[in-house]
Design a protein around this motif. Structure first.
Motif, PDB file in Angstrom:
ATOM      1  N   UNK A 276      50.849  15.534 -24.163  1.00 11.19           N
ATOM      2  CA  UNK A 276      49.956  14.274 -23.908  1.00 11.19           C
ATOM      3  C   UNK A 276      50.319  14.313 -22.272  1.00 11.19           C
ATOM      4  N   UNK A 277      51.449  14.743 -21.819  1.00 11.53           N
ATOM      5  CA  UNK A 277      51.784  14.606 -20.206  1.00 11.53           C
ATOM      6  C   UNK A 277      50.420  15.169 -19.285  1.00 11.53           C
ATOM      7  N   UNK A 329      45.752   5.052 -25.331  1.00  8.08           N
ATOM      8  CA  UNK A 329      45.973   5.488 -26.856  1.00  8.08           C
ATOM      9  C   UNK A 329      46.067   6.877 -27.082  1.00  8.08           C
ATOM     10  N   UNK A 330      45.993   7.639 -25.857  1.00 12.35           N
ATOM     11  CA  UNK A 330      46.330   8.872 -25.940  1.00 12.35           C
ATOM     12  C   UNK A 330      45.445   9.743 -26.752  1.00 12.35           C
ATOM     13  N   UNK A 331      44.160   9.738 -26.637  1.00 13.50           N
ATOM     14  CA  UNK A 331      43.138  10.305 -27.635  1.00 13.50           C
ATOM     15  C   UNK A 331      42.839  11.760 -27.133  1.00 13.50           C
ATOM     16  N   UNK A 448      51.934  -1.539 -20.124  1.00  9.51           N
ATOM     17  CA  UNK A 448      51.804  -3.113 -20.771  1.00  9.51           C
ATOM     18  C   UNK A 448      50.911  -2.936 -22.209  1.00  9.51           C
ATOM     19  N   UNK A 449      50.267  -2.016 -22.432  1.00  5.80           N
ATOM     20  CA  UNK A 449      49.380  -2.317 -23.592  1.00  5.80           C
ATOM     21  C   UNK A 449      49.291  -1.093 -24.327  1.00  5.80           C
ATOM     22  N   UNK A 450      49.756   0.041 -23.900  1.00  5.67           N
ATOM     23  CA  UNK A 450      49.563   1.535 -24.719  1.00  5.67           C
ATOM     24  C   UNK A 450      50.832   1.953 -25.101  1.00  5.67           C
ATOM     25  N   UNK A 451      50.840   3.404 -25.091  1.00  8.95           N
ATOM     26  CA  UNK A 451      51.733   4.320 -26.048  1.00  8.95           C
ATOM     27  C   UNK A 451      53.185   4.102 -25.326  1.00  8.95           C
TER      28      UNK A 451
END
Length: 547
Positions: A276-277, A329-331, A448-451
């Motif tokens: 996911x990078x 969310x790394x979709x 702040x809010x993700x993975x």
């Protein structure tokens, strides 16, 4: 006048006899002077028949002048077998002094009748004095500097090593021979200037950060049961590498260990699917083409089907996501849809511009060419968008991410402090300023809010992207073995430093609820490293606030 009754024989000798006598007197006088000199300097060796003593290599220091490598005075013992008078005395004397020498092997060397044979390489001056005191005919000493690395394994993959003749085998040591020449203070034609302090080669490495990164990675290997780990700190403004760790490592004082296959430089030589990078690269392209905005939406409630292939999300949200949500969310589904809309030609061109298709060239000659798909089907286009189907070195991936956050300049990394960027600037404005800002905002939102929540280092504002990829084992993707990656950037509002952490085959732990993905291991490890490193680099809460 009366004649003397007797005359000396010398006075009655012919002139040629007088001349011969004078020559003999001069010869004996020279020998006497030489013996006196040997008395004052007993360890001064006779020059070897195989050439003169080697010149010293320049010292290597870190960016703060801390010593990393230095030549020390040493000697090597050699024999001229034809001149050895008493073989048994010489063999027994040397074998008694050096326990690792075999007596029978020594006898074979000393009776070979050759003109030269090495006996023992790289001994300290004190031992050389003892050899000299044996007074063995045909046994001599040759001055040969020995290279020492006072910090052991620290920065070993950068420094490299030298052979028994003090010639560079790898790393910066090999670069010194090719660029500066051993012991030379001058540069070869066509080479860029290098900053040196009194003949020392000054690296970009910060030894304190090198040490602490290595220590945290060793703990991480133990904590998560990983088989290997690696870490990188890169200055995104000029491409200087401040730390590079690859575990298992080796001690350059014993360079033979470097030949073990599990001790490769995982940052510069290893090739991996970065997972996911790569979503950061795909997202940047999607925004830069203006085909998408941060508010664009993607239906990820069902897998993306391409022919017989099906692409799904890991613990997906199963609903419509905005582009921003797709990033944090790394979709996989959303990234595949973006790439298919952008098209394979534009995706390939962008990745090539970012240096992902070519072998990266730095001062370290040990590098690997990326593994790029030979044909680009729709499935290939979709999977490359989330980091599968293409394998690059982590340094290549870090270089590309650095360009996304520094305003769009793609800079080849360097391991030499103070080296200008003009010759290393591969491309300018690879993305627009607006896209660069959007990527910084997305990476901050991901923390702040993700993975990447477990990488949060508030009040220092950092940004980051997680990545997890299945390892290829026996030609197929393994469901049991993964690699995890995390890229952290600080301070995210005015990026300066990029941290990249890699864990190879981490395992789920009770404290991670059995999960082994990047957000549970590589991200928190990087947080710890950044927390200790950033103050050393001048980044504090009061210097890392939003602009």
């Amino acid at each position: 006048m009366a004649r003397p009754l007797f005359k000396l024989a010398f006075e009655r000798s012919p002139a040629r006899i007088r001349l011969t006598a004078l020559v003999l007197v001069g010869l004996f006088a020279a020998i006497a002077v030489r013996l006196v000199m040997f008395g004052f300097n007993p360890a001064e060796p006779r020059a070897a028949s195989r050439g003169q003593a080697q010149t010293l290599r320049p010292d290597i220091v870190d960016r703060n002048g801390v010593l990393l490598a230095k030549d020390l005075k040493a000697f090597s013992v050699y024999a001229e077998p034809r001149r050895v008078v008493d073989v048994d005395e010489a063999a027994e004397g040397l074998a008694g002094m050096f326990e690792d020498l075999d007596l029978n092997d020594l006898r074979r060397k000393l009776t070979s009748g050759s003109g030269f044979a090495w006996i023992k390489r790289s001994i300290p001056p004190s031992t050389a004095d003892r050899v000299w005191s044996l007074g063995l005919a045909g046994i001599h000493l040759r001055p040969e500097p020995i290279r020492i690395y006072p910090n052991g394994a620290a920065a070993a993959h950068i420094l490299g090593a030298v052979d028994i003749d003090n010639k560079g085998l790898s790393g910066i040591e090999k670069w010194i021979d090719a660029t500066l020449g051993t012991g030379s203070g001058e540069l070869s034609r066509g080479q860029a200037p290098v900053q040196r302090d009194d003949r020392a080669v000054r690296l970009s490495i910060e030894l304190r950060i090198q040490h602490l990164y290595a220590e945290h990675l060793r703990r991480a290997v133990e904590t998560y049961g990983a088989v290997a780990a690696a870490g990188l700190v890169l200055d995104v403004t000029n491409g200087e590498v401040l730390a590079l760790v690859s575990l298992p490592d080796f001690d350059p004082n014993d360079p033979g260990l470097a030949l073990h296959p599990d001790r490769i430089n995982r940052i510069h030589v290893g090739r991996y699917e970065m997972g996911s990078i790569y979503k950061a690269l795909t997202t940047a392209l999607a925004l830069d083409t203006e085909l998408f905005t941060l508010r664009s939406t993607f239906d990820v409630s069902r897998p993306l089907t391409i022919g017989s292939a099906s692409i799904d999300d890991f613990r997906g949200k199963k609903r419509v996501l905005t582009l921003s949500e797709s990033f944090i969310y790394s979709s996989n589904i959303a990234m595949g849809r973006m790439a298919l809309t952008i098209g394979a030609p534009r995706l390939r061109a962008f990745l090539k511009t970012l240096g992902q298709f070519d072998r990266i060239r730095t001062e370290l000659t040990e590098s690997s060419a990326p593994i790029v798909p030979s044909r680009w089907s729709n499935v290939t286009t979709a999977t490359v968008a989330f980091g599968h189907g293409i394998a690059v070195t982590p340094l290549q991936a870090a270089m590309a991410v650095a360009a996304l956050v520094n305003g769009g300049d793609l800079i080849t990394p360097t391991f030499i402090a103070g080296r200008g960027i003009d010759e290393r600037l591969r491309a300018e404005a690879v993305i627009s300023p607006a896209t660069a800002k959007a990527m910084r905002d997305l990476m901050r939102l991901n923390v702040e809010a993700g993975s990447a929540r477990r990488a949060s280092l508030d009040p220092i504002r950092i940004g980051g992207k997680t990545g997890t990829s299945e390892k290829v084992v026996g030609g197929t993707y393994s469901k049991e073995k993964v690699m995890t990656f995390f890229v952290g950037v600080a301070p995210i509002d005015a990026p300066r430093f990029l941290f990249l952490t890699i864990l190879d085959e981490p395992r789920g732990r009770p404290e991670t609820f059995g999960f082994r993905t990047s957000g549970w291991n590589a991200a928190p490890v990087t947080r710890q490293v950044m927390g200790e490193s950033l103050p050393l680099l001048g980044v504090h809460p009061w210097t890392a606030t939003a602009q």
